[in-house]
Design an enzyme around this catalytic site. Structure first.
Site, PDB file in Angstrom:
ATOM      1  N   ASP A 256      71.170   4.515 -40.082  1.00 61.99           N
ATOM      2  CA  ASP A 256      71.569   5.233 -38.869  1.00 61.99           C
ATOM      3  C   ASP A 256      73.066   5.002 -38.661  1.00 61.99           C
ATOM      4  O   ASP A 256      73.477   4.042 -38.014  1.00 61.99           O
ATOM      5  CB  ASP A 256      70.761   4.713 -37.683  1.00 61.99           C
ATOM      6  CG  ASP A 256      71.142   5.386 -36.370  1.00 61.99           C
ATOM      7  OD1 ASP A 256      71.978   6.297 -36.389  1.00 61.99           O
ATOM      8  OD2 ASP A 256      70.591   4.995 -35.329  1.00 61.99           O
ATOM      9  N   ASP A 385      64.580  16.166 -26.359  1.00 60.10           N
ATOM     10  CA  ASP A 385      64.903  14.855 -26.917  1.00 60.10           C
ATOM     11  C   ASP A 385      64.116  13.772 -26.166  1.00 60.10           C
ATOM     12  O   ASP A 385      63.202  14.066 -25.388  1.00 60.10           O
ATOM     13  CB  ASP A 385      66.418  14.637 -26.843  1.00 60.10           C
ATOM     14  CG  ASP A 385      66.948  13.795 -27.990  1.00 60.10           C
ATOM     15  OD1 ASP A 385      66.330  12.755 -28.284  1.00 60.10           O
ATOM     16  OD2 ASP A 385      67.987  14.148 -28.579  1.00 60.10           O
ATOM     17  N   ASP A 498      63.068  11.515 -35.639  1.00 62.43           N
ATOM     18  CA  ASP A 498      64.418  10.949 -35.633  1.00 62.43           C
ATOM     19  C   ASP A 498      64.307   9.432 -35.814  1.00 62.43           C
ATOM     20  O   ASP A 498      63.218   8.867 -35.750  1.00 62.43           O
ATOM     21  CB  ASP A 498      65.087  11.295 -34.302  1.00 62.43           C
ATOM     22  CG  ASP A 498      66.601  11.122 -34.319  1.00 62.43           C
ATOM     23  OD1 ASP A 498      67.159  10.848 -35.394  1.00 62.43           O
ATOM     24  OD2 ASP A 498      67.214  11.269 -33.254  1.00 62.43           O
ATOM     25  N   ARG A 558      65.148  13.133 -39.976  1.00 56.99           N
ATOM     26  CA  ARG A 558      66.510  12.691 -40.282  1.00 56.99           C
ATOM     27  C   ARG A 558      66.556  11.900 -41.584  1.00 56.99           C
ATOM     28  O   ARG A 558      67.457  12.052 -42.380  1.00 56.99           O
ATOM     29  CB  ARG A 558      67.078  11.854 -39.131  1.00 56.99           C
ATOM     30  CG  ARG A 558      68.574  11.593 -39.280  1.00 56.99           C
ATOM     31  CD  ARG A 558      69.193  11.013 -38.027  1.00 56.99           C
ATOM     32  NE  ARG A 558      68.785   9.634 -37.784  1.00 56.99           N
ATOM     33  CZ  ARG A 558      69.267   8.895 -36.788  1.00 56.99           C
ATOM     34  NH1 ARG A 558      70.152   9.406 -35.936  1.00 56.99           N
ATOM     35  NH2 ARG A 558      68.858   7.653 -36.620  1.00 56.99           N
ATOM     36  N   ASP A 574      74.070  12.507 -36.992  1.00 51.83           N
ATOM     37  CA  ASP A 574      74.946  12.418 -35.825  1.00 51.83           C
ATOM     38  C   ASP A 574      76.402  12.717 -36.183  1.00 51.83           C
ATOM     39  O   ASP A 574      77.243  11.803 -36.269  1.00 51.83           O
ATOM     40  CB  ASP A 574      74.834  11.033 -35.194  1.00 51.83           C
ATOM     41  CG  ASP A 574      73.463  10.789 -34.589  1.00 51.83           C
ATOM     42  OD1 ASP A 574      72.700  11.756 -34.463  1.00 51.83           O
ATOM     43  OD2 ASP A 574      73.161   9.631 -34.246  1.00 51.83           O
ATOM     44  N   HIS A 632      73.131  21.360 -31.108  1.00 50.59           N
ATOM     45  CA  HIS A 632      72.645  20.100 -30.538  1.00 50.59           C
ATOM     46  C   HIS A 632      73.845  19.336 -30.007  1.00 50.59           C
ATOM     47  O   HIS A 632      74.969  19.496 -30.506  1.00 50.59           O
ATOM     48  CB  HIS A 632      71.909  19.293 -31.607  1.00 50.59           C
ATOM     49  CG  HIS A 632      71.204  18.079 -31.093  1.00 50.59           C
ATOM     50  ND1 HIS A 632      70.418  18.100 -29.968  1.00 50.59           N
ATOM     51  CD2 HIS A 632      71.165  16.796 -31.555  1.00 50.59           C
ATOM     52  CE1 HIS A 632      69.917  16.884 -29.761  1.00 50.59           C
ATOM     53  NE2 HIS A 632      70.357  16.082 -30.714  1.00 50.59           N
TER      54      HIS A 632
END
Length: 899
Positions: A256, A385, A498, A558, A574, A632
């Site tokens: 991440d 979300d 996610d 993701r 992201d 997004h």
């Protein structure tokens, strides 16, 4: 540390800390390891640099055919303490597989199975031995020859006398055998092989060093590509020169990494250890089937002869597939045959999606949808979300803000829209929360080294993680997607996985400790890169089962690994509202598509920060021509839904979105082609123009399918934009004004803020739908336009695939597949597959024939043995005939003659 139902200061601190760094200007790269921080990476690089003697030799009398397509042999390790058992498989689709296992290991090594769609089929002609001596064996594999040398062991594959691939030609094979801690030297223990610390995190490494490494050489290679995911150029950059280390190896370790930097080869959210090589002569590929942390060095090209690479993983076995091509299309089919073809997505999935972290409540959702309708901008999906849940407990709803989620979804469905909600793998540890209670009772959590449920911090506070390596846990999770278990859901609600790298806020590298334990007693280090793959699979299985297998599911993930294309789309994570991230989205998506993940996209506008007007518009234009099209934005960014933008800005956004919807028939046909052939939807130019060396390193333009070339504007204040059109003898037409261009050179295009350079390949027929609707569902039976772009010989061809866009009825022949051809001054529409029986109300309302040499005297349509004189207009400057309302159903055979 946590009172059930409440959050202590330490949980609050962990979440606030993570939120704060996610708002910082860029990712703190010190949170993530470099090669120097990883003992096994240092070890294998040192091996490569020093070339110290680690000779592995084949035991000559062990080389035997196990079956017609499997050669077995043993390799003696340098210490001669153990042997490696090897199998070389000759597989269908011109693919070879080499497996290297440790004989009698102290601890079993993890072998990846589910990355493959099915057990590979052996080659029809087998892998016969053509010659054998005391020092080598030669095998025949169709038109390929496999040369196996014994001392040191190496494997070289040639096709028609031309070397294609070699393994261990640089003598970098290393297989670190299992040993007990008592057998290890003090130097090895101190050096990080048995225990390693990064920042404040300790990795106990209870089983010691288990790493493996091998060099792979691509002969006749001009460039190599693949091994996503990295925010770097599409053509992989050298990490090693003959004398110097140029940069860290490419790392494959799902992480991440928020606000990731561009032009770097650091690890990101997903990993596909597939590398392709290409030259004008041939294309080849290698798939390293290992889900442990992996690093890949790429050496500088040695003249025109070769590019050598060095692969090393922390654990597992050597399981490497060699794809022999020789064409780009062959490579993609070979890989897809092995790991699976992307399924045909539902039509809404390839349309426009509107998302944000987060829409506040049901009223906010309705306002957003109404804004699209008032401004006549189509949209198919609204996303929710994490804030839609009750205290970030997944598969629940905040009933104060979303009191009637079923009604909300039904309201959206009544105007042909769907909804997607987020479903992450971290589960809040709260008694009374049904997911946590059931996972605890059934022992479905990943465990810590001490045997208790693994705990860490994520969005809900103190959390545990579902052990998706456990088949029973996956089956249970899939069942939680049912309408009965996921209260408040309907068949028009779909999923989004996610944070499934997995992301752990207080873990090493914001992920799970490597000595955590999964089902089967596998350490997390053994299986890290496949964790998100399994959540994606389980969620998709559940979405499929809830409709009794009738409705095509949609689940975005993701994290990913090889084979994830079988379950749904992925995205680039992201990103940031910055021109560099817009520009980088193109090579990142090309890399994903070339590794089987055709259905991929980047957050339009950038997830972090606030784009200025020009950047936002350019991003919409680029996103409209990328496979997955979703806007997004971060929780703390300014609202930027189209209806909130100034009128002039809104009109440009509307134009970009409309271009996507206009081309949906072409997009859908291209996705259908991908589901059959493995060809990417978004293609590098060298796939269609394999001999044009000017495109080998080009990654700022691309093809959609084979007939549309796109070069998004990715720089601010651009007024002119260079576009290279490939193919020395290929003609191209501007898609919007029909201007003609010659291929094999660059052209300077004027690009106002409303312009995106799109070109149709001469010799093609592209189908569009030109009527404005609120969604793709509303367009289902709308009429079509045929855009016929003639080549220099006044010929063109194209196809169209049509079904209901939603269900699996097409698998029972409920589809249409039409082929359009123009030759000898006649346009013909015929069925390309007579078994298709789908009934459609769509009809042909317009035909554009671009590139005619003169104005036709007349245009006559033949339909059901009748001759019909058609009215048309002539665009002299564009040399284009425009036929309006031929009024013929799409399913009918017809021809239109030009005289």
């Amino acid at each position: 540390m946590l009172v059930r139902g409440g959050v202590t200061w330490i949980v609050t601190f962990a979440i606030c800390w993570y939120s704060a760094i996610k708002l910082s200007s860029s990712a703190d790269t010190s949170n993530f390891k470099k090669c120097q921080d990883v003992s096994f990476c240092r070890h294998h690089r040192r091996h490569a640099n020093t070339r110290r003697s680690t000779q592995y030799n084949i035991v000559a009398d062990s080389v035997k055919l196990h079956s017609s397509s499997v050669l077995q042999f043993s390799v003696e390790t340098p210490q001669r303490k153990n042997h490696l058992d090897c199998q070389l498989h000759g597989l269908a689709q011109k693919t070879l597989r080499l497996q290297v296992r440790e004989r009698d290991p102290i601890r079993k090594r993890y072998e990846v199975e589910d990355s493959l769609a099915a057990p590979p089929e052996p080659a029809d002609d087998g892998l016969p031995i053509s010659s054998q001596t005391d020092s080598s064996t030669e095998l025949q594999f169709g038109d390929a020859t496999v040369h196996l040398k014994y001392a040191p062991v190496s494997l070289r594959v040639s096709v028609n006398g031309v070397d294609v691939l070699s393994l261990n030609s640089k003598k970098l094979l290393e297989f670190r055998s299992s040993q007990s801690r008592e057998q290890a030297s003090k130097a090895a223990i101190k050096g990080g092989d048995w225990e390693e610390t990064f920042k404040t995190f300790n990795d106990s490494k209870p089983f010691g060093p288990q790493s493996i490494g091998l060099d792979v050489t691509f002969h006749k290679a001009k460039q190599v590509y693949g091994i996503p995911e990295h925010a770097d150029s599409f053509a992989l950059q050298p990490t090693m020169s003959k004398k110097h280390v140029l940069r860290d190896p490419y790392r494959l370790y799902n992480l991440d990494v928020f606000k990731y930097e561009v032009n770097t080869n650091t690890a990101l959210y997903g990993s596909v250890p597939l590398m392709l090589s290409h030259s004008a002569q041939l294309t080849a590929g290698v798939f390293w089937n290992n889900v442990a942390e992996t690093w890949v060095d790429v050496n500088e090209r040695k003249g025109d002869a070769e590019i050598s690479t060095h692969w090393f993983s922390e654990s597992g076995i050597i399981d490497v597939f060699l794809f022999l091509g020789p064409s780009p299309a062959d490579i993609f089919q070979q890989y897809a045959t092995l790991t699976g073809y992307s399924p045909l997505p539902p039509m809404f999935a390839i349309s426009y999606h509107q998302s944000r972290w987060n829409y506040n409540d049901e009223g906010d959702v309705y306002n957003v949808v109404n804004g699209f309708d008032e401004d006549e901008i189509p949209v198919d999906v609204i996303w929710l979300d994490i804030e839609h849940t009750s205290e970030k407990k997944y598969l629940t709803w905040d009933r104060e803000r979303f009191p009637d989620p079923e009604r909300m979804q039904d309201q959206l469905w009544s105007v042909h829209r769907r909804m997607v909600s987020i479903i992450d793998p971290h589960i809040k540890r709260e008694d009374g929360y049904h997911v946590h209670d059931e996972a605890s009772q059934q022992d479905f959590y990943v465990k810590s080294r001490n045997g208790s449920a693994y705990e860490g911090y994520c969005w809900p506070g103190q959390s545990s993680w579902i052990d998706f390596l456990n088949p029973a846990a996956r089956q249970w999770w899939a069942g939680k997607m049912s309408l009965e278990k996921f209260m408040g859901s309907t068949l028009s609600l779909f999923g989004w996985n996610d944070m499934n790298e997995p992301s752990v806020f207080d873990g090493p590298e914001i992920s799970m400790h490597k000595d955590a334990v999964h089902d089967g007693d596998w350490e997390h280090r053994d299986v890290h890169n496949i964790y998100g793959f399994y959540q994606h699979k389980a969620t998709m299985d559940g979405m499929l089962a809830r409709s009794d297998g009738k409705v095509r599911p949609f689940v975005l993930s993701r994290a990913f690994f090889a084979g994830s294309q079988r379950f749904g789309p992925v995205w680039t994570g992201d990103n940031t509202a910055d021109w560099s991230h817009l520009k980088m989205s193109i090579p990142m998506l090309l890399s994903l598509g070339s590794a089987g993940l055709s259905f991929s996209g980047a957050d339009v506008g950038g997830f972090f920060a606030d784009p200025d007007v020009e950047l936002l518009l350019r991003w919409y234009q680029a996103g409209a021509y990328q496979p997955f099209f979703r806007a997004h934005a971060h929780l703390d960014s300014r609202r930027r839904e189209p209806h909130l933008l100034p009128e002039r800005v809104r009109q440009v956004v509307r134009s970009a979105v409309m271009q996507r919807y206009m081309l949906l028939p072409y997009w859908y046909t291209t996705f259908w082609t991908a589901s059959k052939t493995g060809l990417p939807v978004m293609r590098p130019l060298w796939l269609e123009f394999p001999r044009d060396e000017k495109v080998f390193a080009l990654d700022d333009e691309y093809l959609i399918g084979k007939d549309l070339l796109v070069k998004p504007v990715t720089e601010s204040y651009a007024e002119s934009w260079p576009v290279y059109l490939p193919g020395k003898y290929q003609l191209w037409y501007n898609f919007f004004d029909y201007a003609r261009f010659t291929g094999g050179k660059s052209h300077i295009m004027k690009v106002g803020i409303t312009t995106i350079p799109v070109f149709q390949r001469a010799g093609s027929v592209v189908v569009t739908k030109d009527r404005l609707r609120r969604s793709s569902e509303a367009m289902l039976h709308d009429p079509i336009t045929l855009r016929v772009a003639l080549d220099s010989k006044l010929r063109a061809s194209g196809e169209l695939y049509v079904d209901d866009g939603t269900t699996y009825a097409y698998q029972n022949n409920e589809y249409l597949h039409r082929r359009f051809t123009f030759s000898n001054n006649k346009l013909t529409s015929k069925s390309a597959d007579e078994t298709g029986s789908y009934k459609t109300k769509s009809w042909v309302e317009k035909v554009l024939v671009i590139g005619l040499k003169r104005e036709p005297n007349s245009i006559i349509m033949s339909l059901n043995k009748k001759k019909i004189d058609l009215n048309f207009s002539w665009l002299k400057d564009q040399r284009t005939a425009v036929i309006r309302k031929p009024d013929v159903n799409l399913s009918k055979d017809f021809s239109i003659a030009f005289t």
